[in-house]
Design an enzyme around this catalytic site. Structure first.
Site, PDB file in Angstrom:
ATOM      1  N   ARG A 199       0.903  -1.176  -0.620  1.00  0.00           N
ATOM      2  CA  ARG A 199       0.251  -0.290  -0.283  1.00  0.00           C
ATOM      3  C   ARG A 199       0.934   1.461   0.142  1.00  0.00           C
ATOM      4  NH1 ARG A 199      -3.672  -2.977  -1.854  1.00  0.00           N
ATOM      5  NH2 ARG A 199      -5.367  -3.625  -0.559  1.00  0.00           N
ATOM      6  N   HIS A 209      -0.717  -0.851  -9.834  1.00  0.00           N
ATOM      7  CA  HIS A 209      -1.417  -1.540  -9.173  1.00  0.00           C
ATOM      8  C   HIS A 209      -2.007  -2.500  -9.085  1.00  0.00           C
ATOM      9  CE1 HIS A 209      -2.834  -1.545  -4.901  1.00  0.00           C
ATOM     10  NE2 HIS A 209      -3.281  -2.445  -5.000  1.00  0.00           N
TER      11      HIS A 209
HETATM   12  C1  GLV Z   1      -5.076  -5.268  -4.470  1.00  0.00           C
HETATM   13  O1  GLV Z   1      -4.159  -4.481  -3.468  1.00  0.00           O
HETATM   14  C2  GLV Z   1      -5.268  -6.207  -2.821  1.00  0.00           C
HETATM   15  O2  GLV Z   1      -5.439  -6.061  -1.599  1.00  0.00           O
HETATM   16  O3  GLV Z   1      -6.058  -7.106  -2.753  1.00  0.00           O
END
Ligand code: GLV
Length: 314
Positions: free
Chosen positions: A224, A272
């Site tokens: 994160r 991401h």
């Molecule tokens: C993605 O970031 C997740 O937490 O699956």
């Protein structure tokens, strides 16, 4: 019984198709199609990036299935109802994340960035490199993601160290726990952040932690954005403590166009995507859990709000 499906508006169609195959009798409602009568019918919520407070509006809800691994949004929502919360930890996604980490470790160990630069100048020069078992990778966080990443790197011949808040043991990985992080950091050529976002890890990767790395280390973030202090990462790049950073997660996503991270010459950005979800295999995991609950069994991996146990790690 009915299902609420809200995969943050991404790819609901694949989830709908997979659920129609696995649970053909079930009504699946998207958030946009919800009505007060349908809210009464919903027993399972399959959600990601769901509007805060909304889940309190389903009186017959039996469980919340997150369509991802991180639980921080639900944990931060005081209206989250008191029903079991299941995280989605798809082995295929764990393997993808491990491959993403391996790709970057290979990139830096084998200096592929430098060779790309050399090619652009038609310059032929071979550089010495250390053997892979001398190239040291430190994985922060040994939950399901961190363990998979660390094990796969070790299986590829790298010298792998792991740190976790609670001491962990992992074959082929030199594990550090709790207060021993300062012993592990100076040994890292690359650090890979796999920590979950919790009150303890928010802004944990800051100047004081980065200072303990050897000069020229590389930071890879696949958890994160908020675990990092972005300005401290930029300062560490400026002073050479870090040579490069690979960022796949950000405090604000999508990363705003005006972010200085986009154009930094030593930062590699991906949107991401280190572990994207596959609706087909993921839906099977979710539906297996629904069957378990219906038969009075124990679904997993069960998130225990407020308790950052091994179970809850990314
Ligand atoms: C993605 O970031 C997740 O937490 O699956």
């Amino acid at each position: 019984m009915a299902i609420l499906l809200n995969n943050h508006g991404y790819d609901n169609a694949s989830w709908q198709a997979a659920l129609a195959e696995l649970l053909p009798e079930q009504q699946v409602y998207l958030l946009s199609d919800m009505t007060p009568a349908r809210r009464q019918q919903v027993e399972y919520a399959l959600v990601w990036d769901h509007p805060p407070g909304d889940l309190a509006g389903y009186p017959n809800l039996k469980a919340i299935h997150l369509l991802g691994a991180g639980t921080e949004a639900l944990d931060a929502d005081p209206a989250t109802p008191d029903v079991p919360v299941l995280r989605l930890v798809d082995p295929q996604v764990l393997e993808d994340m491990a491959r993403y980490a391996l790709y970057w470790v290979l990139h830096f160990h084998r200096r592929f960035g430098l060779y790309a630069q050399q090619q652009s100048q038609a310059h032929w020069e071979r550089h010495n490199l250390c053997a892979s078992d001398e190239f040291r990778v430190l994985v922060l966080g040994l939950g399901m993601v961190g363990k998979t990443v660390a094990s796969r790197l070790a299986a590829n011949g790298y010298q792998v160290l792991g740190w976790d808040r609670n001491q962990a043991a992992l074959a082929g990985v030199e594990c550090y726990g709790g207060g021993d992080l300062p012993l592990a950091l100076p040994q890292a050529d690359v650090i890979i952040n796999c920590l979950p976002l919790t009150p303890d890890t928010r802004h944990m990767i800051d100047a004081s932690l980065l200072r303990l790395l050897p000069d020229g280390a590389v930071l890879v973030n696949i958890s994160r954005g908020e675990v990092l202090v972005d300005t401290d990462v930029i300062d560490a790049l400026a002073c050479g403590r870090l040579s490069q950073a690979v960022l796949d997660a950000f405090s604000t996503e999508p990363l705003p166009a005006e972010s200085p991270l986009w154009h930094h010459p030593d930062i590699h950005i991906t949107p991401h995507m280190s572990g994207a979800t596959y609706a087909r295999s993921a839906a099977k995991l979710v539906v297996d859990n629904i069957h378990r609950i219906e038969q009075g069994g124990q679904p997993f991996p069960l998130h225990q709000p407020g308790r950052f146990t091994d179970n809850n790690k990314m």
